[in-house]
Scaffold this motif. Sequence first.
Motif, PDB file in Angstrom:
ATOM      1  N   ILE A 346     -50.609  22.746  23.434  1.00  0.00           N
ATOM      2  CA  ILE A 346     -49.872  23.517  24.448  1.00  0.00           C
ATOM      3  C   ILE A 346     -48.369  23.408  24.177  1.00  0.00           C
ATOM      4  O   ILE A 346     -47.649  24.411  24.147  1.00  0.00           O
ATOM      5  CB  ILE A 346     -50.225  23.030  25.876  1.00  0.00           C
ATOM      6  N   SER A 347     -47.896  22.190  23.921  1.00  0.00           N
ATOM      7  CA  SER A 347     -46.465  21.997  23.626  1.00  0.00           C
ATOM      8  C   SER A 347     -46.055  22.753  22.357  1.00  0.00           C
ATOM      9  O   SER A 347     -44.978  23.345  22.282  1.00  0.00           O
ATOM     10  CB  SER A 347     -46.141  20.514  23.427  1.00  0.00           C
ATOM     11  N   ARG A 358     -46.193  26.846  29.664  1.00  0.00           N
ATOM     12  CA  ARG A 358     -47.348  25.977  29.370  1.00  0.00           C
ATOM     13  C   ARG A 358     -48.631  26.561  29.950  1.00  0.00           C
ATOM     14  O   ARG A 358     -49.694  26.501  29.330  1.00  0.00           O
ATOM     15  CB  ARG A 358     -47.103  24.558  29.921  1.00  0.00           C
TER      16      ARG A 358
END
Length: 409
Positions: A346-347, A358
Amino acid sequence: MTMTVYDELVARGLVAQVTDEDELKELINAGKAKFYIGFDATADSLHVGHFMTLCLMKRLQMAGNKPIALVGGGTTMIGDPSGRTDMRQMMTPEQINHNCECFKKQMSKFIDFGEDKALLVNNADWLLDLNYVDLLREVGAQFSVNRMLTAECYKNRMERGLSFLEFNYMIMQAYDFYHLYEKYGCQMQLGGNDQWSNMLAGTDLIRRKLGENAYAMTITLLLNSEGNKMGKTANGAVWLDPNKTSPFEFYQYWRNVADADVFKCMRMLTFLSLEEIEEIEKWEGNRINEAKEVLAFELTKLVHSEEEAIKAQESSRALFSGAAHADMPTTEIEEADLTDGAIDLISLLVKAELAPTRSEARRNIEQGGVTVDGEKVSDVKATFTKDALAGDGMVIKRGKKKFKKVVLK
């Protein structure tokens, strides 16, 4: 029987409207046309919208005709209302001159400006010194306001309000044609189909003032199968300047055109023969992607060079196979971005600007729209270690068209 130059333009779907077709055809086929195309200097680079026009100039020059490329240092001061619902931003003379210089460099890739082969002129040279009262008497008297107001380019603006400044644009463009006819014997104007009214104003002015015949030919606008102008992406225009649109992004734009548009673009924009294109059109099923590669390669070669086209093609193939490649858009991750020697997917999606937030990144992963090095990843908790990001890094792809190479700095 070999196809004439004009017949080939028609067969490629380039010709929209013409005046006096027989005479115009004769001039072009005999290589005796002196024609001009105008480019208003509204940006510091030409874009895909201009690309077809440049290719047409090149085709006609190869057949012996003489192009005059006109950069609109003068007309850009007014702004063309054609196809617009609002007035253009006013630009400073310095901005306009800078843009004209950039255009000249880019045009030289397509047009041979060698001795007596082609001309590059700037209408600032004659428009900016005109005396207003003289112009009204000389030229204004030849124009009917009633007729001007029926022109397509003004119709769209009448409801929203048409400034007197822009109302003069047609007169300026007509004056350009008249000036080029007198000074250089330029007897033909070419341009996009949205320019038809302005071009007819020029042929009309030459007939009224000089009693001579001049010709106009418009080029079909490059639209996709949905009827929208091609050459636009979510991030704006597709530019011909490699610093604004890299050769790789330029290649990818054409590699990703809709199936329905591939062969039309091939006919209108490439210099492949019609016979070659007809052969490619017979390719079945999956080979449509091969056809897209041919299109993307040919156009990147034309605009950037064969070397850049080869690099872009290799990067693109690497992307489709999930391998990383040197010329791909890249995001660098720093040690500080890692937690316990790893970083979550996600990051990575957010850092690589493949997802705005996000929660959007999470949704993309859950919906199966994310691949890493060609493998689909649907686990939102997936993490990648320092080793995975070292060396060549990895390619993260979101959906069909968004991708980045991610490497550890």
